[in-house]
Design a protein around this motif. Structure first.
Motif, short mmCIF file in Angstrom:
data_model
loop_
_atom_site.label_atom_id
_atom_site.label_comp_id
_atom_site.label_asym_id
_atom_site.label_seq_id
_atom_site.Cartn_x
_atom_site.Cartn_y
_atom_site.Cartn_z
N TYR A 142 47.29 32.87 43.90
CA TYR A 142 47.02 32.69 42.48
C TYR A 142 47.15 34.05 41.80
O TYR A 142 46.38 34.97 42.09
CB TYR A 142 45.60 32.14 42.32
N THR A 151 45.98 38.57 37.42
CA THR A 151 45.69 39.96 37.06
C THR A 151 46.95 40.81 36.98
O THR A 151 47.88 40.64 37.76
CB THR A 151 44.73 40.57 38.10
N SER A 181 39.99 42.62 33.32
CA SER A 181 38.87 41.94 32.67
C SER A 181 39.31 41.31 31.35
O SER A 181 38.76 40.30 30.92
CB SER A 181 37.74 42.93 32.39
N PHE A 210 46.91 42.52 42.89
CA PHE A 210 45.82 41.96 43.72
C PHE A 210 46.05 40.48 44.07
O PHE A 210 45.14 39.67 43.96
CB PHE A 210 44.47 42.04 42.98
N THR A 217 34.20 40.70 36.86
CA THR A 217 33.18 41.65 37.33
C THR A 217 31.79 41.23 36.85
O THR A 217 31.64 40.36 35.98
CB THR A 217 33.47 43.06 36.76
N GLU A 224 29.93 42.87 34.98
CA GLU A 224 29.80 43.16 33.54
C GLU A 224 30.38 42.00 32.71
O GLU A 224 29.80 41.61 31.69
CB GLU A 224 30.54 44.47 33.20
C1 LIG Z 1 40.26 42.28 46.88
C2 LIG Z 1 40.66 41.73 45.54
C3 LIG Z 1 41.32 40.49 45.49
C4 LIG Z 1 41.73 39.95 44.27
N1 LIG Z 1 42.41 38.77 44.24
C5 LIG Z 1 42.98 38.36 43.08
C6 LIG Z 1 43.85 37.21 43.05
O1 LIG Z 1 44.08 36.56 44.06
N2 LIG Z 1 44.45 36.89 41.86
C7 LIG Z 1 44.23 37.59 40.72
O2 LIG Z 1 44.80 37.24 39.69
N3 LIG Z 1 43.38 38.66 40.70
C8 LIG Z 1 42.77 39.07 41.85
N4 LIG Z 1 41.93 40.17 41.86
C9 LIG Z 1 41.72 40.90 40.60
C10 LIG Z 1 40.30 40.88 40.07
O3 LIG Z 1 39.98 39.63 39.54
C11 LIG Z 1 40.17 42.04 39.07
O4 LIG Z 1 40.19 43.25 39.84
C12 LIG Z 1 38.93 41.97 38.22
O5 LIG Z 1 38.97 40.88 37.34
C13 LIG Z 1 38.69 43.26 37.42
O6 LIG Z 1 39.86 43.65 36.74
P1 LIG Z 1 40.37 45.17 36.89
O7 LIG Z 1 40.42 45.50 38.34
O8 LIG Z 1 41.61 45.33 36.12
O9 LIG Z 1 39.23 46.09 36.29
P2 LIG Z 1 39.08 46.50 34.72
O10 LIG Z 1 39.19 45.30 33.87
O11 LIG Z 1 39.95 47.64 34.44
O12 LIG Z 1 37.57 46.98 34.69
C14 LIG Z 1 37.16 48.27 35.16
C15 LIG Z 1 35.66 48.42 34.93
O13 LIG Z 1 35.37 48.34 33.54
C16 LIG Z 1 34.42 47.30 33.29
N5 LIG Z 1 34.72 46.61 32.03
C17 LIG Z 1 35.92 46.14 31.62
N6 LIG Z 1 35.79 45.52 30.42
C18 LIG Z 1 34.48 45.60 30.09
C19 LIG Z 1 33.72 45.14 28.98
N7 LIG Z 1 34.28 44.45 27.98
N8 LIG Z 1 32.39 45.39 28.98
C20 LIG Z 1 31.80 46.06 30.00
N9 LIG Z 1 32.48 46.52 31.07
C21 LIG Z 1 33.79 46.28 31.12
C22 LIG Z 1 34.58 46.36 34.47
O14 LIG Z 1 33.40 45.57 34.67
C23 LIG Z 1 34.84 47.32 35.61
O15 LIG Z 1 33.63 47.83 36.09
C24 LIG Z 1 41.47 40.69 43.07
C25 LIG Z 1 40.78 41.90 43.14
C26 LIG Z 1 40.39 42.42 44.35
C27 LIG Z 1 39.68 43.76 44.39
#
Ligand SMILES: Cc1cc2nc3c(=O)[nH]c(=O)nc-3n(C[C@H](O)[C@H](O)[C@H](O)COP(=O)(O)OP(=O)(O)OC[C@H]3O[C@@H](n4cnc5c(N)ncnc54)[C@H](O)[C@@H]3O)c2cc1C
Length: 388
Positions: free
Chosen positions: A121, A124, A130, A155, A366, A368
């Motif tokens: 799926y 991201t 997020s 991811f 996350t 948050e």
């Molecule tokens: C092992 C692993 C497997 C995964 N598998 C999948 C998958 O199969 N398919 C898929 O589509 N995705 C997948 N993901 C992605 C995952 O859903 C995202 O990593 C997650 O949603 C966070 O997005 P980001 O990493 O871009 O962090 P960011 O969005 O960049 O966030 C970074 C930090 O900022 C904080 N933050 C961001 N916006 C806000 C806000 N408005 N208010 C307060 N804090 C905020 C976040 O909480 C976090 O602490 C996977 C991730 C991992 C680590």
């Protein structure tokens, strides 16, 4: 609510499968760096069919068991007692396939539930985590009804082994950008893996970055309807988040069980560890976390089964994910400490949980983001609706 004999039978059956089939494989998987040998994978699959734990809530005619959300929660709770993703070898598929056409279900869902293929799926992106509004993956329509996909997804769990990738893209229709899910065969020309780095946990598969360059799919590869992507995804998130809550509860149960055995068996300073308040109080706090999380999760599952407002269920599933994943991380940290130096060894379950549970505070939104959803739900659905 989960004391119904049907639930207890299911719980006991899955617990036996977990204890006899899955848990004995964990240390081998850890020491092997994640993947288990092919014959072991086949053994897990065969046993999963024997115990009837495959296919989750998917319909019986597709190869599932048609479980209610409560039944599914009970199963996921037991699977949460395992480490190293050893439960990933149980045949399963993402829930969006329920909304796919019969042709797509025949091609992807039914074989997935037989254990013949895997799905992935991909939502991201580098600039859309997020906040999905930053998504840049597009699907351009061709005159003959086909679509051309371009973009890069990060991811992608199962991305290295999947036969089909569910890709979220903006369909460019009449000047509009309509969020849409596509079932993209993984062997379609134009798909390449551009990164596949190791992650903290020692799991069967990685989470590669996949690039889609002029990838052509047919009109029939749209899941649901064009523009329905966000609604389908919300349903996916509700289920996935409740699943994380359930597995976190199971993890807490195993952590507490194993740590109690250790703390009541080991003597230091002339007393059993458990007789030192510095050891017993963290265990008591962990028990309170596990019991509270279980009640909350089961309540959300029961609401879903009773047909409650999906928006309320969505808000409460976020609350359950937030509480249970944070609580499980607290429990793992406390358990590791009680295990002392042994808690830092990868052959100890507490150590593996301590590493593995960390991602539950990140993926599927996350902590948050869950707080944002809960706060918004308090305002929109009302405080009482969220708390009672
Ligand atoms: C092992 C692993 C497997 C995964 N598998 C999948 C998958 O199969 N398919 C898929 O589509 N995705 C997948 N993901 C992605 C995952 O859903 C995202 O990593 C997650 O949603 C966070 O997005 P980001 O990493 O871009 O962090 P960011 O969005 O960049 O966030 C970074 C930090 O900022 C904080 N933050 C961001 N916006 C806000 C806000 N408005 N208010 C307060 N804090 C905020 C976040 O909480 C976090 O602490 C996977 C991730 C991992 C680590």
């Amino acid at each position: 609510m989960a004391t119904d004999p049907r639930y207890l039978e299911l719980q006991a059956r899955v617990a036996e499968f977990v204890d006899d089939v899955l848990i004995p494989l964990e240390v081998t998987a850890e020491l092997a760096g994640g993947p288990l040998p092919t014959d072991t994978q086949y053994h897990v699959r065969t046993k999963a069919f024997e115990y009837g734990v495959n296919g989750g809530p998917h319909a019986v005619e597709h190869g599932g068991h048609g479980w209610s959300t409560t039944e599914w929660f009970i199963v996921e709770e037991q699977l949460g007692r395992t480490t190293n993703g050893v439960s990933w070898y149980i045949p399963n598929a993402y829930n969006v396939w329920k909304h796919a056409s019969p042709a797509l279900q025949e091609r992807w869902l039914i074989p997935a539930l037989r254990g013949d293929l895997h799905d992935a799926y991909a939502v991201t992106e580098a600039e859309a985590g997020s906040d999905p509004s930053g998504m840049t993956t597009t699907a351009r329509p061709l005159d003959d009804g086909r679509w051309v996909l371009n973009g890069e997804k990060w991811f992608v769990t199962f991305g290295s082994v999947a036969s089909v990738i569910v890709v979220m893209a903006y369909a460019l229709v009449d000047g509009e950008r309509l969020p849409t899910l596509f079932a993209v065969p993984a062997d379609t020309p134009g798909i390449e893996t551009v990164a596949d780095v190791p992650f903290t946990h020692t799991y069967p598969h990685g989470h590669p970055t996949l690039r889609f360059t002029d990838v052509i799919v047919s009109g029939g590869d749209v899941i649901g309807a064009v523009g329905e992507g966000e609604d389908l995804q919300r349903m996916w998130f509700t289920e996935e988040r409740l699943g994380i809550a359930a597995r976190s509860v199971g993890a807490m149960q195993r952590l507490i069980e194993e740590t109690m055995d250790w703390a009541t068996g080991r003597v230091q300073g002339g007393a059993r560890l458990i007789d030192h308040q510095g050891v017993s109080f963290p265990l008591a706090d962990s028990a309170a976390d596990a019991a509270a999380g279980r009640l909350l999760g089961l309540e959300v599952a029961a609401m879903a089964d009773a047909g409650a407002d999906p928006k309320l269920v969505h808000g409460k599933a976020s609350m359950a994910k937030l509480f249970c994943s944070e609580a499980a991380n607290r429990c793992a940290d406390r358990a590791l400490q009680i295990w002392g130096g042994r808690g830092y060894m990868r052959t100890t379950a507490a150590e593996r949980f301590w590493r593995e549970l960390r991602v539950d505070r990140i993926w599927e939104g996350t902590s948050e983001i869950q707080r944002l959803i809960v706060a918004r739900s308090l305002e929109r659905r009302g405080v009482l609706a969220m708390l009672t």
